[in-house]
Design a protein around this motif. Structure first.
Motif, PDB file in Angstrom:
ATOM      1  N   SER A  23      15.776  19.118  57.760  1.00  0.00           N
ATOM      2  CA  SER A  23      16.858  19.185  56.869  1.00  0.00           C
ATOM      3  C   SER A  23      16.879  17.946  56.241  1.00  0.00           C
ATOM      4  N   PRO A  25      19.339  16.659  52.414  1.00  0.00           N
ATOM      5  CA  PRO A  25      20.350  17.128  51.168  1.00  0.00           C
ATOM      6  C   PRO A  25      19.149  17.928  50.226  1.00  0.00           C
ATOM      7  N   SER A  26      19.845  18.665  49.461  1.00  0.00           N
ATOM      8  CA  SER A  26      19.176  19.627  48.424  1.00  0.00           C
ATOM      9  C   SER A  26      18.774  18.190  47.283  1.00  0.00           C
ATOM     10  N   LYS A  30      12.369  17.668  50.342  1.00  0.00           N
ATOM     11  CA  LYS A  30      11.977  18.827  51.573  1.00  0.00           C
ATOM     12  C   LYS A  30      10.735  19.637  51.114  1.00  0.00           C
ATOM     13  N   PHE A  88      25.170  28.292  51.758  1.00  0.00           N
ATOM     14  CA  PHE A  88      24.947  26.953  51.154  1.00  0.00           C
ATOM     15  C   PHE A  88      25.077  27.010  49.588  1.00  0.00           C
ATOM     16  N   TYR A  93      21.404  31.980  53.560  1.00  0.00           N
ATOM     17  CA  TYR A  93      20.004  31.681  53.634  1.00  0.00           C
ATOM     18  C   TYR A  93      20.005  31.915  55.144  1.00  0.00           C
ATOM     19  N   ASP A 115      19.138  24.177  56.226  1.00  0.00           N
ATOM     20  CA  ASP A 115      20.330  23.132  55.957  1.00  0.00           C
ATOM     21  C   ASP A 115      20.820  22.540  57.262  1.00  0.00           C
ATOM     22  N   GLN A 117      24.027  23.278  58.689  1.00  0.00           N
ATOM     23  CA  GLN A 117      24.630  24.203  59.499  1.00  0.00           C
ATOM     24  C   GLN A 117      23.478  25.008  60.214  1.00  0.00           C
ATOM     25  N   ARG A 160      26.066  20.724  44.984  1.00  0.00           N
ATOM     26  CA  ARG A 160      25.089  20.475  45.899  1.00  0.00           C
ATOM     27  C   ARG A 160      25.077  18.978  46.360  1.00  0.00           C
ATOM     28  N   ALA A 163      27.880  18.767  48.954  1.00  0.00           N
ATOM     29  CA  ALA A 163      27.367  19.123  50.407  1.00  0.00           C
ATOM     30  C   ALA A 163      26.415  18.160  50.611  1.00  0.00           C
ATOM     31  N   GLU A 167      26.130  16.246  54.434  1.00  0.00           N
ATOM     32  CA  GLU A 167      24.670  16.232  55.477  1.00  0.00           C
ATOM     33  C   GLU A 167      24.244  14.927  55.365  1.00  0.00           C
TER      34      GLU A 167
END
Ligand SMILES: Nc1nc2c(ncn2[C@@H]2O[C@H](COP(=O)(O)OP(=O)(O)O)[C@@H](O)[C@H]2O)c(=O)[nH]1
Ligand SMILES: Nc1ncnc2c1ncn2[C@@H]1O[C@H](COP(=O)(O)OP(=O)(O)O)[C@@H](O)[C@H]1O
Length: 197
Positions: A23, A25-26, A30, A88, A93, A115, A117, A160, A163, A167
């Motif tokens: 996981s 952050p966007s 990744k 998300f 997703y 993500d 969650q 994002r 979020a 994260e």
């Protein structure tokens, strides 16, 4: 040979975690890291998620994601076909359950890229899973990468990044943190954690 103390079970022959969750952050990198690792080690199996997000240019159905409608996602959820799912930044997703279960039953390593969650849900249902957090070298670099990727309009980037603050604060919940400075280095470290033999 040391006796096994009464009341405890002998250590099973293979105690390595088979399920690894990545996981972060966007925009942290990744997908880039996982793609780099799998280019050299295609034997690392990555779960393909279902999503209601629209495909980006170059993304293929069944390869990067299973791109589904809202109605199809409703059905997957209602039928219990997802191991976990989350909303998300305005899209849903989820991880298809059957393919993951099959591999775990065969003792094969499984990698999920999901993500925060989702990572928390996996931790609840499978406490033996190892949770790996991919962190950016700095906040400024995360903003640069997410913006520089050029795949989202400014309002989606804002969402994002909002979020991402949550994260980043959750990093201590993870077993391991890898800082994505060098794609090559992180891919090597991740490969060692996934422990494909
Ligand atoms: N919970 C959950 N999150 C997922 C799943 N698949 C992808 N994600 C996460 O959803 C977030 C958004 O993914 P995406 O739209 O592809 O954007 P990107 O991560 O910026 O490339 C990322 O944090 C992904 O790791 C899934 O099956 N379950
Ligand atoms: N170590 C790195 N150094 C510089 N740029 C990177 C690095 N890792 C990824 N990137 C770039 O950052 C952007 C976001 O990467 P991506 O893999 O799409 O992130 P994520 O899957 O976490 O959303 C891409 O443009 C990618 O080329």
């Amino acid at each position: 040979m040391a006796a096994t103390p009464r009341g405890t079970s002998p250590v099973p022959p293979d105690v390595r975690p088979r399920l690894t969750v990545l996981s972060g952050p966007s925009g942290v990198g990744k997908s880039t890291v996982v793609a780099h690792m799998r280019k050299e080690h295609p034997e690392v199996w990555l779960s393909v998620s279902a999503t209601t997000r629209k495909p980006r240019p170059g993304e293929q159905h069944g390869v990067h994601y299973f791109f589904v409608s809202d109605e199809e996602m409703d059905k997957l959820i209602a039928n219990g076909e997802l191991l976990e799912w989350a909303e998300f930044a305005g899209n849903r997703y989820g991880t298809p359950r059957a393919a993951v279960q099959e591999r775990l039953e065969n003792g094969e390593p499984v990698l999920l890229e999901i993500d925060l969650q989702g990572a928390r849900l996996v931790r609840e249902s499978m406490p033996e899973a190892q949770l790996v957090f991919l962190a950016p070298p700095s906040w400024e670099e995360l903003v640069r990468r997410l913006t520089g990727r050029g795949t989202e309009p400014p309002e989606v980037i804002e969402r994002r990044l909002e979020a991402a603050k949550t994260e980043l604060a959750a990093e201590p919940e993870f077993d391991t943190t890898l800082v994505n400075t060098s794609v090559e280095d992180v891919a090597r470290e991740l490969l060692a954690l996934v422990d494909v033999v």
